[in-house]
Design a protein around this motif. Structure first.
Motif, PDB file in Angstrom:
ATOM      1  N   MET A   1       0.824  -1.212   0.000  1.00  0.00           N
ATOM      2  CA  MET A   1       0.000   0.000   0.000  1.00  0.00           C
ATOM      3  C   MET A   1       0.859   1.264   0.000  1.00  0.00           C
ATOM      4  O   MET A   1       0.607   2.194  -0.751  1.00  0.00           O
ATOM      5  N   PHE A   2       1.875   1.267   0.871  1.00  0.00           N
ATOM      6  CA  PHE A   2       2.716   2.462   0.980  1.00  0.00           C
ATOM      7  C   PHE A   2       3.469   2.697  -0.314  1.00  0.00           C
ATOM      8  O   PHE A   2       3.590   3.835  -0.783  1.00  0.00           O
ATOM      9  N   ARG A   3       4.008   1.613  -0.915  1.00  0.00           N
ATOM     10  CA  ARG A   3       4.734   1.747  -2.179  1.00  0.00           C
ATOM     11  C   ARG A   3       3.813   2.342  -3.259  1.00  0.00           C
ATOM     12  O   ARG A   3       4.219   3.240  -4.004  1.00  0.00           O
ATOM     13  N   GLU A   4       2.576   1.860  -3.339  1.00  0.00           N
ATOM     14  CA  GLU A   4       1.647   2.354  -4.355  1.00  0.00           C
ATOM     15  C   GLU A   4       1.291   3.815  -4.124  1.00  0.00           C
ATOM     16  O   GLU A   4       1.148   4.583  -5.076  1.00  0.00           O
ATOM     17  N   LYS A   5       1.149   4.183  -2.881  1.00  0.00           N
ATOM     18  CA  LYS A   5       0.858   5.580  -2.549  1.00  0.00           C
ATOM     19  C   LYS A   5       1.996   6.490  -3.005  1.00  0.00           C
ATOM     20  O   LYS A   5       1.763   7.558  -3.597  1.00  0.00           O
ATOM     21  N   LEU A   6       3.233   6.060  -2.740  1.00  0.00           N
ATOM     22  CA  LEU A   6       4.384   6.863  -3.153  1.00  0.00           C
ATOM     23  C   LEU A   6       4.467   6.958  -4.667  1.00  0.00           C
ATOM     24  O   LEU A   6       4.794   8.021  -5.217  1.00  0.00           O
ATOM     25  N   LYS A   7       4.178   5.852  -5.355  1.00  0.00           N
ATOM     26  CA  LYS A   7       4.203   5.870  -6.818  1.00  0.00           C
ATOM     27  C   LYS A   7       3.207   6.882  -7.365  1.00  0.00           C
ATOM     28  O   LYS A   7       3.501   7.619  -8.310  1.00  0.00           O
ATOM     29  N   ARG A   8       2.007   6.920  -6.770  1.00  0.00           N
ATOM     30  CA  ARG A   8       0.993   7.881  -7.219  1.00  0.00           C
ATOM     31  C   ARG A   8       1.454   9.312  -6.984  1.00  0.00           C
ATOM     32  O   ARG A   8       1.251  10.191  -7.824  1.00  0.00           O
ATOM     33  N   GLU A   9       2.066   9.546  -5.825  1.00  0.00           N
ATOM     34  CA  GLU A   9       2.561  10.886  -5.516  1.00  0.00           C
ATOM     35  C   GLU A   9       3.663  11.303  -6.489  1.00  0.00           C
ATOM     36  O   GLU A   9       3.724  12.458  -6.931  1.00  0.00           O
ATOM     37  N   ILE A  10       4.542  10.371  -6.827  1.00  0.00           N
ATOM     38  CA  ILE A  10       5.620  10.664  -7.779  1.00  0.00           C
ATOM     39  C   ILE A  10       5.051  10.985  -9.152  1.00  0.00           C
ATOM     40  O   ILE A  10       5.521  11.896  -9.845  1.00  0.00           O
ATOM     41  N   GLU A  11       4.029  10.244  -9.558  1.00  0.00           N
ATOM     42  CA  GLU A  11       3.395  10.514 -10.856  1.00  0.00           C
ATOM     43  C   GLU A  11       2.747  11.886 -10.885  1.00  0.00           C
ATOM     44  O   GLU A  11       2.763  12.570 -11.914  1.00  0.00           O
ATOM     45  N   ILE A  12       2.177  12.306  -9.768  1.00  0.00           N
ATOM     46  CA  ILE A  12       1.594  13.654  -9.684  1.00  0.00           C
ATOM     47  C   ILE A  12       2.689  14.706  -9.847  1.00  0.00           C
ATOM     48  O   ILE A  12       2.517  15.698 -10.571  1.00  0.00           O
ATOM     49  N   ILE A  13       3.825  14.475  -9.195  1.00  0.00           N
ATOM     50  CA  ILE A  13       4.959  15.405  -9.323  1.00  0.00           C
ATOM     51  C   ILE A  13       5.395  15.488 -10.776  1.00  0.00           C
ATOM     52  O   ILE A  13       5.630  16.582 -11.317  1.00  0.00           O
ATOM     53  N   LYS A  14       5.496  14.332 -11.437  1.00  0.00           N
ATOM     54  CA  LYS A  14       5.910  14.312 -12.842  1.00  0.00           C
ATOM     55  C   LYS A  14       4.894  15.027 -13.730  1.00  0.00           C
ATOM     56  O   LYS A  14       5.259  15.805 -14.628  1.00  0.00           O
ATOM     57  N   SER A  15       3.603  14.780 -13.499  1.00  0.00           N
ATOM     58  CA  SER A  15       2.562  15.385 -14.341  1.00  0.00           C
ATOM     59  C   SER A  15       2.509  16.892 -14.183  1.00  0.00           C
ATOM     60  O   SER A  15       2.069  17.605 -15.086  1.00  0.00           O
ATOM     61  N   ASN A  16       2.963  17.399 -13.035  1.00  0.00           N
ATOM     62  CA  ASN A  16       3.010  18.844 -12.798  1.00  0.00           C
ATOM     63  C   ASN A  16       4.308  19.479 -13.286  1.00  0.00           C
ATOM     64  O   ASN A  16       4.525  20.681 -13.094  1.00  0.00           O
TER      65      ASN A  16
END
Length: 390
Positions: free
Chosen positions: A1-16
């Motif tokens: 769960m934690f790994r997936e949460k971090l991946k989503r946060e990283i993708e948000i950073i990339k998309s911005n």
């Protein structure tokens, strides 16, 4: 769960468009990114001093209050002499110095007045303190005075905190005016002179640049990792400030001391700066760069410091990437380090640069702008302007 949460946060950073990554620095690249303004990190005398310092071992093995207090007081004596203060205290980094000094000195019932463009380490130090914080517009003395006039009676102590030289714009704080306000309202003036030490005032810093003498209500903070070419930070001022910080500053008390061989290198670096030649060489290069950058339309006014922001807004990161492909290393700076709409290439010059290097940089940026970004106007690149009101 934690790994997936971090991946989503990283993708948000990339998309911005805010994704950061580590880039290996190549040996054959023309470097306009380093803060080693005097090139002392590779100075033969500094390297020899570091080698000699290895007699103490590779590490200090503990905090200054346990086993780590080795040759550090010699460096502190040199800094205090250099800055013309009663005493100095060395920290493990410039960041740790700002965080540790501000959070220890500024308490509940106090008021901090902080420049809008102060470094992140100052901002974090203010957040960790128990003091209230008000932000005054960048280098706006009138706004600062109004804020103090409206609020000073509510608080026990007032602290005015500013960079001496601002790291992303290269401009200089109006210390003479800030000192007058501090004196009038019995406030403490804290100056982070990370980018002024070794650069201004015959190398002694921004205070010396304005011909201001250290006084009881001035605290100077600096770093050993920029013009000094080493590692660490320092604070200097009256004896009581240093004594108090030794007993209360958490980032000092609970950090392992600087490696002793680094300390020896920093002592030698200060000695070299005191000779004066290397600082004069930097100032000569700043004048040469001013002429070339102004001629090419990248700045309007002459700089006093070796930091030049070339503001390209949304094109900044594309230009930075193309420069790297041309073996020129200039870091693209974007939000949140600088405000949105003021993204820039931060050009940092040093004593090793030559006139031809400045000309090549301008030539490559113009070529990138016109041939890779499909710009066809005669003067597509922006004139430098300080848009601090935005």
């Amino acid at each position: 769960m934690f790994r997936e949460k971090l991946k989503r946060e990283i993708e948000i950073i990339k998309s911005n468009g805010l994704y950061r990554f580590l880039r290996e620095k190549r040996d054959n690249i023309l470097d306009f990114s380093s803060n080693d303004y005097l090139c002392l990190s590779k100075h033969p005398e500094v390297i020899e001093a570091v080698k000699e310092g290895l007699k103490y071992g590779v590490g200090s093995t503990g905090s200054r209050l346990t086993s780590g207090n080795i040759n550090h007081q010699r460096l502190e004596e040199k800094i205090a002499e250099f800055k013309e203060t009663e005493r100095a205290l060395v920290y493990s980094s410039g960041y740790a110095t700002n965080v540790g000094v501000i959070s220890a000195l500024c308490k509940k019932g106090d008021l901090i007045l902080s420049d809008k463009l102060n470094h992140a380490s100052i901002i974090d130090g203010c957040r960790l303190s128990k003091a209230d914080v008000l932000i005054y517009n960048h280098c706006d003395v009138e706004h600062l005075a109004n804020l103090i006039e409206e609020n000073w009676k509510k608080y026990n102590n007032l602290f005015i905190i500013t960079d001496g030289v601002f790291s992303m714009d290269g401009d200089v704080a109006p210390l003479r005016d800030l000192k007058k306000i501090a004196d009038e309202f019995n406030a403490i003036l804290i100056i982070d002179d990370a980018h002024g030490t070794g650069v201004l005032g015959d190398g002694k810093g921004t205070l010396k640049h304005f011909n201001l003498k250290p006084s009881d209500n001035i605290i100077q903070i600096g770093t050993l990792s920029k013009a000094i070419g080493g590692l660490g930070g320092f604070v200097c001022g009256i004896d009581e400030v240093v004594e108090y910080l030794i007993n209360t500053s958490r980032s000092f008390i609970y950090s392992t001391a600087l490696p002793p061989h680094v300390v020896e290198g920093c002592i030698k670096a200060f000695e070299i700066i005191e000779r004066g030649d290397v600082v004069k060489e930097l100032q000569k290069n700043i004048k040469i760069a001013n002429g070339i950058f102004k001629k090419n339309g990248f700045i309007k006014e002459n700089n006093l410091t070796p930091i030049y922001p070339f503001i390209f807004k949304e094109k900044t990161m594309l230009i930075a990437e193309h420069l790297i492909k041309n073996n020129i290393f200039c870091v693209g700076i974007r939000y949140p380090t600088v405000p949105k709409g003021l993204e820039r290439i931060r050009v940092s010059i040093n004593v090793s640069h030559k006139k031809e290097d400045f000309e090549l940089l301008c030539e490559k940026i113009k070529d990138i702008y016109q041939n890779h970004l499909n710009q066809t106007t005669n003067n597509p690149y922006p004139l430098y302007s300080r848009l601090f009101s935005q």
